[in-house]
Enzyme design. Structure first.
Site, PDB file in Angstrom:
ATOM      1  N   PRO A  89      41.294  38.955  49.617  1.00 42.25           N
ATOM      2  CA  PRO A  89      42.501  39.573  50.178  1.00 42.25           C
ATOM      3  C   PRO A  89      43.048  40.687  49.290  1.00 42.25           C
ATOM      4  CG  PRO A  89      43.009  37.402  49.286  1.00 42.25           C
ATOM      5  CD  PRO A  89      41.518  37.541  49.260  1.00 42.25           C
ATOM      6  N   GLU A 116      40.757  28.532  44.991  1.00 40.87           N
ATOM      7  CA  GLU A 116      41.755  29.521  44.578  1.00 40.87           C
ATOM      8  C   GLU A 116      41.130  30.862  44.217  1.00 40.87           C
ATOM      9  OE1 GLU A 116      45.214  29.344  44.535  1.00 40.87           O
ATOM     10  OE2 GLU A 116      44.706  27.615  45.776  1.00 40.87           O
ATOM     11  N   ARG A 154      26.315  46.890  64.658  1.00 40.40           N
ATOM     12  CA  ARG A 154      26.497  47.687  65.873  1.00 40.40           C
ATOM     13  C   ARG A 154      26.098  49.141  65.664  1.00 40.40           C
ATOM     14  NH1 ARG A 154      30.648  48.703  68.125  1.00 40.40           N
ATOM     15  NH2 ARG A 154      30.364  48.015  70.282  1.00 40.40           N
ATOM     16  N   ASP A 169      33.497  54.141  70.404  1.00 39.23           N
ATOM     17  CA  ASP A 169      34.446  53.079  70.081  1.00 39.23           C
ATOM     18  C   ASP A 169      35.709  53.651  69.445  1.00 39.23           C
ATOM     19  OD1 ASP A 169      32.993  50.972  71.011  1.00 39.23           O
ATOM     20  OD2 ASP A 169      32.163  50.403  69.075  1.00 39.23           O
TER      21      ASP A 169
END
Length: 249
Positions: A89, A116, A154, A169
């Protein structure tokens, strides 16, 4: 393209690799995905790969002396060491420009954390590129790794039946605008009708309608994407929008 996924839970990927376009790409030799269980580099009988953090605190931390040898051995298993991505993150947010960049790689390694997180020395030694799906927390990096694989394949020639599907897209090749609404049969369902213009056979009018709808949809849902773009001053919108009992004539 080759993907190497380093994880404590390779079983999570079982059905992912056996469905849809990814399975076809693997079967056709366009994509290779190899799974590596980090516990295989733990040599005690419990397969220990984590420990309590120095200084105290909640949770467990993945061990540097298990993860680093795992990554190095996997890197050495092919002629090209590959580009190492660590799902975190704290990393750069995954977006289409990054996906397009990754699609040019020959080999990508995806390092999935749990608990963690990683001993910081893993990052200092291996120097991975940290990648995030957004400002939220998952139980581990596996779902993020799947997102990377799914978005990158893709763009590999031959994976999609229609190459234009990827080229047009949203967000592709700097396209900072959302796609227009799409419709198919039946023409009417529960009072909701397909916009009449799409049935007109006038391709010029249809193209203009679609361009207008792309701007309108982006203005409504993601106005931030239009900041500083030519689309901030769109052409006049269509007379009506698709909806219940609306024939858009």
């Amino acid at each position: 393209m080759r993907f190497d996924v380093l994880t404590l839970f390779p079983g999570i990927f079982a059905s992912f690799l056996e469905e849809s376009l990814l399975k076809s790409a693997i079967d056709n030799g366009l994509v290779q995905v190899s799974l590596h269980n980090i516990r295989d580099w733990a040599h005690d009988r419990h397969g220990t790969v984590d420990d309590t953090p120095y200084g105290g605190g909640a949770g467990m931390v993945m061990k540097v002396d298990k993860v680093v040898p795992c990554v190095e051995d996997v890197q050495a298993a092919a002629p090209a060491a590959g580009r190492l991505l660590l799902m975190s993150p704290q990393g750069r947010r995954l977006d289409q420009p990054l996906v397009e960049e990754l699609a040019g790689e020959e080999r990508i390694l995806l390092l999935c954390g749990r608990y963690e997180g990683f001993d910081e020395r893993i990052i200092e030694i291996l120097r991975p590129q940290e990648i995030s799906l957004g400002d939220f927390i998952l139980n581990g990096g596996e779902v993020a790794a799947m997102a990377v694989i799914e978005s990158v394949i893709r763009l590999i020639p031959g994976v999609l039946g229609d190459a234009d599907s990827a080229r047009f897209d949203s967000f592709s090749s700097g396209n900072r605008i959302l796609e227009e609404p799409q419709y198919t049969r039946p023409r009417e369902y529960r009072g909701y009708e397909v916009p009449e213009i799409l049935l007109s056979g006038d391709h010029g009018r249809v193209d203009r309608w679609r361009a207008e709808q792309r701007v309108l949809r982006t203005q409504e849902r993601r106005p931030d994407l239009l900041e500083g773009s030519d689309a901030e001053n769109p052409p006049p919108p269509p007379e009506k929008r698709a909806g219940r009992n609306n024939k858009n004539k």
